[in-house]
Design a protein around this motif. Structure first.
Motif, PDB file in Angstrom:
ATOM      1  N   THR A 104       0.835  -1.204   0.000  1.00 54.27           N
ATOM      2  CA  THR A 104       0.000   0.000   0.000  1.00 54.27           C
ATOM      3  C   THR A 104       0.875   1.263   0.000  1.00 54.27           C
ATOM      4  N   LEU A 105       1.711   1.390   1.025  1.00 51.61           N
ATOM      5  CA  LEU A 105       2.551   2.598   1.126  1.00 51.61           C
ATOM      6  C   LEU A 105       3.559   2.676  -0.026  1.00 51.61           C
ATOM      7  N   GLN A 106       4.243   1.567  -0.279  1.00 51.08           N
ATOM      8  CA  GLN A 106       5.267   1.583  -1.328  1.00 51.08           C
ATOM      9  C   GLN A 106       4.628   1.815  -2.706  1.00 51.08           C
ATOM     10  N   GLU A 107       3.446   1.297  -2.890  1.00 51.42           N
ATOM     11  CA  GLU A 107       2.756   1.478  -4.174  1.00 51.42           C
ATOM     12  C   GLU A 107       2.413   2.962  -4.376  1.00 51.42           C
ATOM     13  N   ALA A 108       1.937   3.610  -3.301  1.00 56.90           N
ATOM     14  CA  ALA A 108       1.629   5.042  -3.407  1.00 56.90           C
ATOM     15  C   ALA A 108       2.918   5.830  -3.689  1.00 56.90           C
ATOM     16  N   LEU A 109       4.027   5.386  -3.085  1.00 58.91           N
ATOM     17  CA  LEU A 109       5.305   6.056  -3.346  1.00 58.91           C
ATOM     18  C   LEU A 109       5.757   5.849  -4.795  1.00 58.91           C
ATOM     19  N   MET A 110       5.415   4.697  -5.356  1.00 56.35           N
ATOM     20  CA  MET A 110       5.732   4.464  -6.775  1.00 56.35           C
ATOM     21  C   MET A 110       4.940   5.426  -7.651  1.00 56.35           C
ATOM     22  N   HIS A 111       3.678   5.671  -7.282  1.00 59.13           N
ATOM     23  CA  HIS A 111       2.876   6.639  -8.037  1.00 59.13           C
ATOM     24  C   HIS A 111       3.505   8.033  -7.958  1.00 59.13           C
ATOM     25  N   TYR A 112       4.042   8.350  -6.777  1.00 54.01           N
ATOM     26  CA  TYR A 112       4.662   9.667  -6.578  1.00 54.01           C
ATOM     27  C   TYR A 112       5.921   9.814  -7.435  1.00 54.01           C
ATOM     28  N   TRP A 113       6.800   8.793  -7.362  1.00 55.97           N
ATOM     29  CA  TRP A 113       8.104   8.893  -8.026  1.00 55.97           C
ATOM     30  C   TRP A 113       8.028   8.571  -9.512  1.00 55.97           C
ATOM     31  N   HIS A 114       7.190   7.624  -9.874  1.00 57.10           N
ATOM     32  CA  HIS A 114       7.231   7.073 -11.237  1.00 57.10           C
ATOM     33  C   HIS A 114       5.853   7.114 -11.893  1.00 57.10           C
ATOM     34  N   ASN A 116       5.103   7.976 -14.645  1.00 59.34           N
ATOM     35  CA  ASN A 116       5.200   7.506 -16.040  1.00 59.34           C
ATOM     36  C   ASN A 116       4.970   5.996 -16.179  1.00 59.34           C
ATOM     37  N   TYR A 117       5.097   5.251 -15.067  1.00 61.87           N
ATOM     38  CA  TYR A 117       4.805   3.808 -15.134  1.00 61.87           C
ATOM     39  C   TYR A 117       3.300   3.552 -15.216  1.00 61.87           C
ATOM     40  N   PHE A 118       2.522   4.553 -14.817  1.00 60.30           N
ATOM     41  CA  PHE A 118       1.089   4.316 -14.624  1.00 60.30           C
ATOM     42  C   PHE A 118       0.196   5.037 -15.614  1.00 60.30           C
ATOM     43  N   ILE A 119       0.686   6.184 -16.109  1.00 60.36           N
ATOM     44  CA  ILE A 119      -0.192   6.995 -16.966  1.00 60.36           C
ATOM     45  C   ILE A 119       0.654   7.783 -17.973  1.00 60.36           C
ATOM     46  N   GLY A 121       1.409  11.117 -20.452  1.00 55.22           N
ATOM     47  CA  GLY A 121       1.167  12.559 -20.449  1.00 55.22           C
ATOM     48  C   GLY A 121       1.775  13.232 -19.228  1.00 55.22           C
ATOM     49  N   VAL A 122       2.559  14.261 -19.511  1.00 52.08           N
ATOM     50  CA  VAL A 122       3.291  14.935 -18.436  1.00 52.08           C
ATOM     51  C   VAL A 122       2.333  15.541 -17.396  1.00 52.08           C
ATOM     52  N   ASP A 123       1.248  16.175 -17.873  1.00 49.59           N
ATOM     53  CA  ASP A 123       0.308  16.804 -16.940  1.00 49.59           C
ATOM     54  C   ASP A 123      -0.387  15.752 -16.082  1.00 49.59           C
ATOM     55  N   GLN A 124      -0.786  14.659 -16.725  1.00 48.35           N
ATOM     56  CA  GLN A 124      -1.462  13.587 -15.979  1.00 48.35           C
ATOM     57  C   GLN A 124      -0.516  12.987 -14.935  1.00 48.35           C
ATOM     58  N   GLN A 125       0.750  12.848 -15.309  1.00 52.99           N
ATOM     59  CA  GLN A 125       1.728  12.289 -14.365  1.00 52.99           C
ATOM     60  C   GLN A 125       1.929  13.231 -13.172  1.00 52.99           C
ATOM     61  N   ALA A 126       1.959  14.531 -13.454  1.00 55.16           N
ATOM     62  CA  ALA A 126       2.124  15.509 -12.373  1.00 55.16           C
ATOM     63  C   ALA A 126       0.923  15.447 -11.425  1.00 55.16           C
ATOM     64  N   GLN A 127      -0.259  15.288 -12.010  1.00 58.41           N
ATOM     65  CA  GLN A 127      -1.487  15.188 -11.202  1.00 58.41           C
ATOM     66  C   GLN A 127      -1.459  13.934 -10.324  1.00 58.41           C
ATOM     67  N   LEU A 128      -1.027  12.832 -10.943  1.00 59.33           N
ATOM     68  CA  LEU A 128      -0.946  11.556 -10.208  1.00 59.33           C
ATOM     69  C   LEU A 128       0.046  11.687  -9.057  1.00 59.33           C
ATOM     70  N   SER A 129       1.181  12.313  -9.343  1.00 60.73           N
ATOM     71  CA  SER A 129       2.220  12.476  -8.337  1.00 60.73           C
ATOM     72  C   SER A 129       1.710  13.338  -7.167  1.00 60.73           C
ATOM     73  N   ALA A 130       0.981  14.403  -7.500  1.00 55.51           N
ATOM     74  CA  ALA A 130       0.462  15.287  -6.451  1.00 55.51           C
ATOM     75  C   ALA A 130      -0.550  14.541  -5.574  1.00 55.51           C
ATOM     76  N   LYS A 131      -1.399  13.765  -6.220  1.00 50.32           N
ATOM     77  CA  LYS A 131      -2.407  13.002  -5.457  1.00 50.32           C
ATOM     78  C   LYS A 131      -1.702  11.957  -4.571  1.00 50.32           C
ATOM     79  N   ALA A 132      -0.679  11.321  -5.137  1.00 53.66           N
ATOM     80  CA  ALA A 132       0.045  10.301  -4.382  1.00 53.66           C
ATOM     81  C   ALA A 132       0.746  10.930  -3.174  1.00 53.66           C
ATOM     82  N   GLU A 133       1.279  12.145  -3.361  1.00 53.54           N
ATOM     83  CA  GLU A 133       1.951  12.819  -2.245  1.00 53.54           C
ATOM     84  C   GLU A 133       0.978  13.035  -1.085  1.00 53.54           C
ATOM     85  N   GLN A 134      -0.226  13.419  -1.442  1.00 46.51           N
ATOM     86  CA  GLN A 134      -1.265  13.619  -0.425  1.00 46.51           C
ATOM     87  C   GLN A 134      -1.601  12.284   0.276  1.00 46.51           C
ATOM     88  N   ARG A 135      -1.745  11.231  -0.518  1.00 41.05           N
ATOM     89  CA  ARG A 135      -2.083   9.916   0.051  1.00 41.05           C
ATOM     90  C   ARG A 135      -0.964   9.404   0.952  1.00 41.05           C
TER      91      ARG A 135
END
Ligand SMILES: N[C@@H](CCC(=O)N[C@@H](CS)C(=O)NCC(=O)O)C(=O)O
Length: 212
Positions: A104-114, A116-119, A121-135
């Motif tokens: 759970t925690l490490q997966e959210a950290l993967m969303h934060y750092w990477h 590009n592995y999940f989605i 588009g640069v904007d979408q990745q930035a959005q994912l990273s911001a959401k992951a940081e909050q989580r």
């Protein structure tokens, strides 16, 4: 004799600190991720996912996944007391925290750092990273509450490998607006780990720093 394939600041941190704490003979083999060596044909014969860490033991046995390596090593060397044995009252919580962190925690950290592995588009990745940081901050807040209520360690009175794993996870938040150590109990746990010779040696050998 163990061989641990590692890269600086990677998921090899906890297994490497644990190898030191167990005081067992081991060889460290650096995988230079700046040169993408984790994707070399030679390394991918050991770890087909091209990720670190990988542990080789008993000559030719190979395993990967950081949490699994921590569980395996601590069970193989029970005298160090870094894992509660099956049947011990702490066993359930210990497995829970190892699984929670890797799953759970490490997966959210993967969303934060990477992102590009999940989605795409640069904007979408930035959005994912911001959401992951909050989580991730919510999760550390939750874990901080656990430590405050029923600590001092994740399983209560006894310090185990899951606490070392948490110190590794905390380092992965160092670039966040609110790094994990802004939570008081997490900070205390990380400070404790930083003072452990086994953890400090891992940081030195990896050539990385961690503050709390
Ligand atoms: N769940 C795996 C994650 C391993 C992982 O993603 N390692 C990263 C470094 S922290 C890696 O090797 N990344 C290289 C890549 O994805 O190319 C574990 O805990 O061992």
């Amino acid at each position: 004799m163990y061989k641990l394939y590692w890269a600086p600041g990677s998921a090899a941190m906890a297994p490497q600190a644990i190898l030191n704490a167990l005081n067992v003979k081991h060889e460290l083999i650096k995988v230079d991720d700046d040169k993408n060596e984790q994707k070399s044909a030679e390394y991918m014969r050991l770890n087909p996912h091209g990720r670190v860490p990988t542990l080789v033991y008993d000559g030719a046995q190979v395993m990967y996944e950081s949490a699994a390596i921590c569980l395996f090593l601590t069970e193989r060397h029970p005298e160090a007391g870094l894992a509660p044995a099956p049947g011990h009252p702490d066993r359930g919580l210990f497995l829970q925290w190892m699984a929670y962190q890797t799953n759970t925690l490490q997966e959210a950290l993967m969303h934060y750092w990477h992102g590009n592995y999940f989605i795409d588009g640069v904007d979408q990745q930035a959005q994912l990273s911001a959401k992951a940081e909050q989580r991730v901050d919510e999760m550390f807040g939750f874990l901080d509450g656990v430590l405050a209520r029923s600590g001092p360690w994740l399983c209560g009175k006894n310090f185990y490998a899951c606490d070392i794993y948490l110190a590794m996870m905390a380092r992965w938040t160092r670039k966040m607006e609110k790094p994990a150590v802004h939570h008081r109990e997490i900070k205390r746990l990380v400070q404790h780990c930083l003072a452990l010779p086994a953890y400090a040696k891992m940081l030195k050998d990896q050539g990385i720093e961690q503050t709390a």
